[in-house]
Design a protein around this motif. Structure first.
Motif, PDB file in Angstrom:
ATOM      1  N   ASN A  40     -26.565 -22.827  54.522  1.00 32.67           N
ATOM      2  CA  ASN A  40     -27.029 -23.405  55.757  1.00 32.67           C
ATOM      3  C   ASN A  40     -28.425 -24.179  55.855  1.00 32.67           C
ATOM      4  N   ASP A  41     -29.354 -23.105  55.315  1.00 32.93           N
ATOM      5  CA  ASP A  41     -30.740 -23.564  55.164  1.00 32.93           C
ATOM      6  C   ASP A  41     -31.062 -24.509  54.233  1.00 32.93           C
ATOM      7  N   ILE A  42     -30.476 -24.596  53.224  1.00 34.62           N
ATOM      8  CA  ILE A  42     -30.713 -25.610  51.992  1.00 34.62           C
ATOM      9  C   ILE A  42     -29.668 -26.795  52.095  1.00 34.62           C
ATOM     10  N   SER A  43     -29.003 -26.930  53.228  1.00 38.70           N
ATOM     11  CA  SER A  43     -27.935 -27.879  53.293  1.00 38.70           C
ATOM     12  C   SER A  43     -28.312 -29.346  53.288  1.00 38.70           C
ATOM     13  N   SER A  44     -29.652 -29.475  53.651  1.00 40.57           N
ATOM     14  CA  SER A  44     -30.292 -30.811  53.763  1.00 40.57           C
ATOM     15  C   SER A  44     -30.466 -31.249  52.099  1.00 40.57           C
ATOM     16  N   LEU A  45     -30.571 -30.153  51.344  1.00 41.10           N
ATOM     17  CA  LEU A  45     -30.677 -30.463  50.061  1.00 41.10           C
ATOM     18  C   LEU A  45     -29.568 -30.688  49.333  1.00 41.10           C
ATOM     19  N   THR A  46     -28.340 -30.055  49.451  1.00 37.28           N
ATOM     20  CA  THR A  46     -27.157 -30.079  48.888  1.00 37.28           C
ATOM     21  C   THR A  46     -26.137 -30.894  49.790  1.00 37.28           C
ATOM     22  N   GLY A  47     -26.182 -31.158  51.071  1.00 29.11           N
ATOM     23  CA  GLY A  47     -25.366 -31.690  51.619  1.00 29.11           C
ATOM     24  C   GLY A  47     -24.051 -31.111  51.892  1.00 29.11           C
ATOM     25  N   TYR A  48     -24.119 -29.850  51.925  1.00 29.22           N
ATOM     26  CA  TYR A  48     -22.925 -28.957  52.006  1.00 29.22           C
ATOM     27  C   TYR A  48     -23.315 -27.858  52.887  1.00 29.22           C
ATOM     28  N   LYS A  49     -22.282 -27.362  53.911  1.00 29.37           N
ATOM     29  CA  LYS A  49     -22.582 -26.466  54.848  1.00 29.37           C
ATOM     30  C   LYS A  49     -21.349 -25.593  55.126  1.00 29.37           C
ATOM     31  N   GLU A  50     -21.646 -24.313  55.062  1.00 31.98           N
ATOM     32  CA  GLU A  50     -20.678 -23.327  55.203  1.00 31.98           C
ATOM     33  C   GLU A  50     -20.905 -22.082  55.830  1.00 31.98           C
ATOM     34  N   VAL A  51     -20.538 -21.483  56.796  1.00 32.58           N
ATOM     35  CA  VAL A  51     -20.656 -20.287  57.497  1.00 32.58           C
ATOM     36  C   VAL A  51     -19.356 -19.850  57.668  1.00 32.58           C
ATOM     37  N   ILE A  52     -18.928 -18.556  56.963  1.00 34.03           N
ATOM     38  CA  ILE A  52     -17.571 -18.157  57.278  1.00 34.03           C
ATOM     39  C   ILE A  52     -17.893 -16.847  58.294  1.00 34.03           C
ATOM     40  N   ARG A  53     -16.848 -16.800  59.414  1.00 29.71           N
ATOM     41  CA  ARG A  53     -16.735 -15.569  60.209  1.00 29.71           C
ATOM     42  C   ARG A  53     -15.682 -14.563  59.552  1.00 29.71           C
TER      43      ARG A  53
END
Lengths: 184, 207
Positions: free
Chosen positions: B156-169
């Motif tokens: 989440n926080d590093i998504s600007s670096l990797t271009g990938y965002k994932e938070v699972i409930r």
């Protein structure tokens, strides 16, 4: 002013809330007397480093736009004050110096000292607020170290499951203390 | 089996109880935990490499200041890198990123191992300790976030670096997470229980 002091002393206690200085908390808090003299040495280092780092940060690092050097400068300031403290102890308080021995130089790597100084800078405290925060934090450190050294004796004699003896039960006790401190 | 021995019998966090400040402070989300593990691992490898290379030129009297300067230089480099490329992560680490300088594991390995051994062996030692730390801090982060918040932040926080965002409930409203695990008290209690549990498994094997 007093709110900074009380927050630093109890609600945001360095050991129980910020997890700083746990090594010395678990390692050296066996004897109450050592806990106290260690606390006094640590406060000396923290207060004098707070003063010097504040001045360095305000009059050297910020005007020259080199705040990225904070980490290195601060750790050097702390290391020098630890040396000064050791010289004073060696000269004037020989008995305490002997009983603390190898633990004195380790104040340099005590996370609590460095952590308190970093907090002062990060929160943009002025000189007076910094000193009050440092004083409250170190008193909180000594307070928890002292209470814990008293509890520790009891923990060693009590009947506890074998695999939880020593560090696990110490951590669980610290956790309960942290919950109490957060609610005061 | 050898891996298990490294990870659980000689783990710097669970067995030697070193470097607890960061282990307990930044583990409120899984992402922060493994990123802190990676940061410490990289610095450990580089500092062991440098210390081992200069071991013949450093006098015994001044070695602690020299090592501290090496480590804080490495930490400063990482700080500049993170504040430039991943500001959210840098902000959420707060004071605990510069505090890597005083992490007992790094200085401990430099003093007790890298200053006396060859470069290759020091690198191996750093890798061993670094992976042990990474696994330990990730386990604590995973448990604290899942039990305390009901989510699992992969990125989440590093998504600007990797271009990938994932938070699972993890819990969909039928089980309520307990906020206790996100507080500082819960962190102490959880770590105490984990260490006790590992102790009991080890004792069981010995019998």
């Amino acid at each position: 002013m007093s709110s900074i002091f009380i927050t630093a002393l109890i609600a945001e206690n360095v050991i129980l809330n910020k997890f700083l200085g746990i090594c010395s908390f678990l390692g050296t808090s066996n004897k109450e007397k050592n806990a106290l003299s260690m606390g006094i040495c640590t406060s000396f280092v923290v207060l004098s480093s707070t003063l010097l780092t504040y001045l360095i940060n305000k009059y050297i690092l910020i005007p020259t736009d080199s705040t990225y050097l904070q980490t290195i400068t601060f750790i050097l300031v702390i290391a020098s004050f630890v040396q000064v403290n050791e010289l004073i102890m060696k000269r004037y308080f020989k008995d305490i110096y002997k009983s603390l021995g190898i633990y004195l130089p380790l104040i340099t790597t005590n996370c609590a000292v460095f952590g308190i100084i970093l907090t002062n800078i990060k929160m943009n405290y002025n000189l007076l607020e910094s000193m009050i925060n440092s004083l409250g934090s170190t008193l909180g450190f000594v307070l928890v170290l002292y209470i814990f050294s008293l509890l520790r004796e009891k923990l060693e004699t009590n009947n506890i499951i074998k695999s939880f003896k020593g560090i696990p039960i110490a951590l669980i006790t610290a956790g309960i203390m942290a919950l109490i401190f957060a609610r005061i | 089996m050898k891996i298990f021995k490294y990870l659980f019998k000689e783990n710097p966090v669970f067995v030697l109880v070193l470097g607890l400040c960061s282990t307990l402070a930044v583990t409120t989300t899984f992402e922060k935990s493994y990123m802190m593990g990676l940061v410490v691992m990289i610095i450990l490898i580089l500092s062991n490499l440098i210390v081992s290379l200069i071991r013949k030129y450093v006098n015994n009297e001044i070695r602690i200041p020299v090592y501290i300067i090496i480590i804080s230089t490495l930490v400063t480099i990482i700080e500049i890198f993170l504040s430039r490329y991943s500001k959210p992560l840098y902000d959420s680490f707060g004071i605990y990123l510069p505090l890597v300088v005083v992490n007992c594991i790094i200085l401990g390995r430099a003093l007790s191992y890298a200053s006396k051994h060859k470069v290759i062996n020091s690198l191996k030692d750093a890798l061993k300790c670094g992976i042990g730390y990474l696994v330990a801090i990730s386990i604590i982060g995973l448990l604290r976030e899942v039990l305390g918040n009901g989510t699992l932040t992969l990125m989440n926080d590093i998504s600007s670096l990797t271009g990938y965002k994932e938070v699972i409930r993890i819990f969909n409203g039928n089980i309520f997470p307990n906020k206790l695990f996100l507080t500082s008290g819960g962190a102490f209690i959880l770590l105490g229980i984990i260490i006790g549990f590992i102790n009991s498994i080890k004792k069981g094997k010995e019998v």
